[in-house]
Design an enzyme around this catalytic site. Sequence first.
Site, PDB file in Angstrom:
ATOM      1  CE1 TYR A  57      -2.758  -3.277   0.629  1.00  0.00           C
ATOM      2  CE2 TYR A  57      -3.188  -2.570   2.862  1.00  0.00           C
ATOM      3  CZ  TYR A  57      -3.356  -3.482   1.851  1.00  0.00           C
ATOM      4  OH  TYR A  57      -4.120  -4.610   2.062  1.00  0.00           O
ATOM      5  CG  LEU A 107     -21.546  -6.187  -2.215  1.00  0.00           C
ATOM      6  CD1 LEU A 107     -20.690  -7.087  -1.352  1.00  0.00           C
ATOM      7  CD2 LEU A 107     -22.936  -6.795  -2.411  1.00  0.00           C
ATOM      8  N   GLY A 110     -16.583  -1.811  -3.549  1.00  0.00           N
ATOM      9  CA  GLY A 110     -17.599  -0.761  -3.553  1.00  0.00           C
ATOM     10  C   GLY A 110     -18.896  -1.133  -4.244  1.00  0.00           C
TER      11      GLY A 110
END
Length: 310
Positions: free
Chosen positions: A59, A213, A211
């Site tokens: 990340y 859902l 995203g």
Amino acid sequence: MSSKVQIGKTSINVTKLGYGANSVGGHNLFPNLKDQTGKEVVNAALDAGVDFIDTAFIYGLGKSEELIGEVLKERGIRNKIAIASKAAHKEVDGKIILDNSRQFLRDSVEKSLKKLQTDFIDLFYVHYPDGVTPLAEVAGTLKELKDEGKIGAVGASNLNEEQLQEFNKDGYLEVFQGEYSLLKREAENFFLPYCEENGVSFVPYFPLASGLLTGKFSKNAKFDDIRAKDPLFQGEAFLKNLEKVDQLKNLAEEKGFEATHLALAWLLEQQAVDVIIPGAKTVAQLQNNLRTLDVALTDEEITSISRIFS
């Protein structure tokens, strides 16, 4: 915030809803991120009582760890927060390759400790298998780091069925992280039963299917990030998924919630799942995710949600 849960057989006790920090400093994963916004979201999470933060080297190639470390240092609350991080990726001649060797993992933990400005990481995962290092040996390296007090629990992520069993040959595995959401339920075939049987906690990643859902996309949505290649977001499959999400939205509205909250609350009802770690790029998204903890699903509702997405 809700009462604490123990993550599997580890000594980590945290609230059920943690924070997945891939958008904190994750410039290589998402366009247009600001470091300051990332720190604001971490601060908002901590203000709200979130006490479990999940990060990784990949990340932002260490940037996420660094920003989280700065926030924890500024607030002076390291001992009240559980941190999970991961390693396997390294940069060689501008390319990212995978490495699970003993020396690499030991060095990675040292670098993570420095970036996070701590002397201990509560949970450390091997992020991906490198296809070379025997996985039982990889587990042994992490067990060694645990015995030395550098990490608190042994984790693995992104292994297939055989790899998971090899990794856990000596019973060192405590937490497994894999993809799982209402739209990606393959984990139910092997991983969840295996984890349940072996006292391993299963932490789902992409719990909101990147995203999808949340119910915020229309059929004309266009994507310029990792979703552009995700099969869930392509063609006919995308339209079918939107129909299912619409049904979830209706169910949620009847209860005074949103699709997001039901999708996350449903995960917390599944076997071997103790905690979830949805991401959030903004403070508003984070605060909205936290409403999940107010959702109480009946057995009937759990079944009907499962049926919509079967």
